[in-house]
Scaffold this motif. Structure first.
Motif: not given
Length: 349
Positions: A73-75, A99-103
């Motif tokens: 999710e959110d990748v 793991r996330s867009k922030r990463d």
């Protein structure tokens, strides 16, 4: 959006001929796309979306590896970069499984301020630091060379020379370092304790006390020693950088590197050797500081998908160029001086 685009200098620099050529290119992409065949998502990305992005000038991009359908999710399906230097994996051309867009955003920013240790993205090898990867002893294939202390004393009539070295009629024997014996800036992190009753995993890490660490003459106890004649290091080298091959993204640290003394080294602790004649100790300290940086460890976590930190991952990690260490200053000291002092203090401790 139209107003914003019209205010961008790159847009205003385009001439009518450029726009006409772009229109022809986009029309060609759309005409080739098999709409009547009801293409799936993957085909749409391959035959429509990515060709359009490339036509629009996004030449630097990374496609997301789809290794697992879970936890995504959110990748993003892919990443766009403004230059080759900001790519996260320039050599393999694949994106880490973020793991996330922030990463993904943070990783992009880090690579925007650093360069890969070894960049092969343009079919040529460009090294930020003059290093090469090496392993010395394979723990299975070379096991015939290994001797326990008991075997040395009984079979070789060996005797201790101090500093973990044994002497014998056939020559000297050096300790065999393995990954579990080192930690961040620490070549005395653990001894190897053997429980022969444990058939599955007989060799375990033995704790090192603060009192032992305070003793400058203390050395960790290895499981094995190897003939000094078999230790393959460049002439005159008495220490080198090693990192732990066994690494997990869930541990406190994923990239764990330290300076270790001249010794035999198992394949669970790969070496980073200098491949030029310079062999500057101050530069090696700066590289060790690079490897110990939290930002580098953060990026390593994005890339480590198993329990092994392979060289193809390490050589793509972001590092600071040697010249930049000298040019950036903190008051009266250069960044190089600050980092060298910190590394020497931590490694010596």
């Amino acid at each position: 959006m139209t107003e914003t685009i019209q205010g961008v200098s790159e847009w205003n620099a385009l001439g009518d001929a450029d726009l006409d050529q772009l229109a022809v290119s986009l029309r060609s992409i759309f005409d080739r796309f098999p709409i009547s065949q009801t293409p799936n998502e993957s085909q749409t990305e391959d035959d429509l979306i990515w060709p359009i992005l490339e036509a629009l000038g996004w030449s630097e991009s990374l496609r997301q590896q789809n290794l697992s359908p879970r936890g995504r999710e959110d990748v993003p399906d892919g990443l766009l970069f403004d230059s080759a230097e900001t790519k996260a994996n320039p050599n393999t051309g694949t994106a880490p499984i973020f793991r996330s867009k922030r990463d993904a955003d943070l990783t992009t920013v880090i690579y925007g301020n650093a360069v890969p240790l070894v960049d092969r993205s343009n079919c040529t090898e460009v090294k930020a630091w003059p290093v090469k990867y090496a392993t010395m002893f394979h723990m299975t294939n070379d096991s015939g060379l290994f001797r326990t202390r008991k075997e040395l004393e009984e079979q070789e009539s060996a005797y201790p020379l101090g500093g973990n070295t044994f002497g014998s009629a056939s020559g000297n024997w050096l300790p065999l370092y393995v990954g579990r014996m080192v930690h961040q800036f620490d070549h005395r992190a653990a001894s190897v304790e053997v429980n022969e009753a444990n058939l599955h995993n007989a060799a375990l890490s033995g704790a090192v006390s603060e009192e032992q660490k305070a003793d400058p003459d203390f050395v960790p106890t290895p499981q094995y020693r190897v003939p000094e004649s078999e230790v393959d290091l460049p002439s005159g080298i008495e220490w080198t950088i090693a990192f732990r091959d066994i690494a997990r993204a869930t541990d406190a640290r994923t990239m764990i590197a330290a300076v270790i003394p001249k010794a035999g080294v198992g394949n669970t602790a790969p070496l980073i050797l200098w491949n030029d004649e310079d062999q500057r100790a101050d530069h090696k300290a700066l590289l060790l500081g690079n490897l110990g940086a939290i930002s580098l460890d953060y990026v390593t976590r994005q890339k480590a998908q198993s329990t092994h930190l392979n060289w193809y991952i390490v050589e793509q990690l972001p590092v600071i160029l040697p010249d930049k260490f000298e040019s950036v200053r903190f008051g009266a000291k250069s960044a190089a001086e600050v980092v060298r002092q910190a590394v020497v203090a931590r490694q010596s401790g």
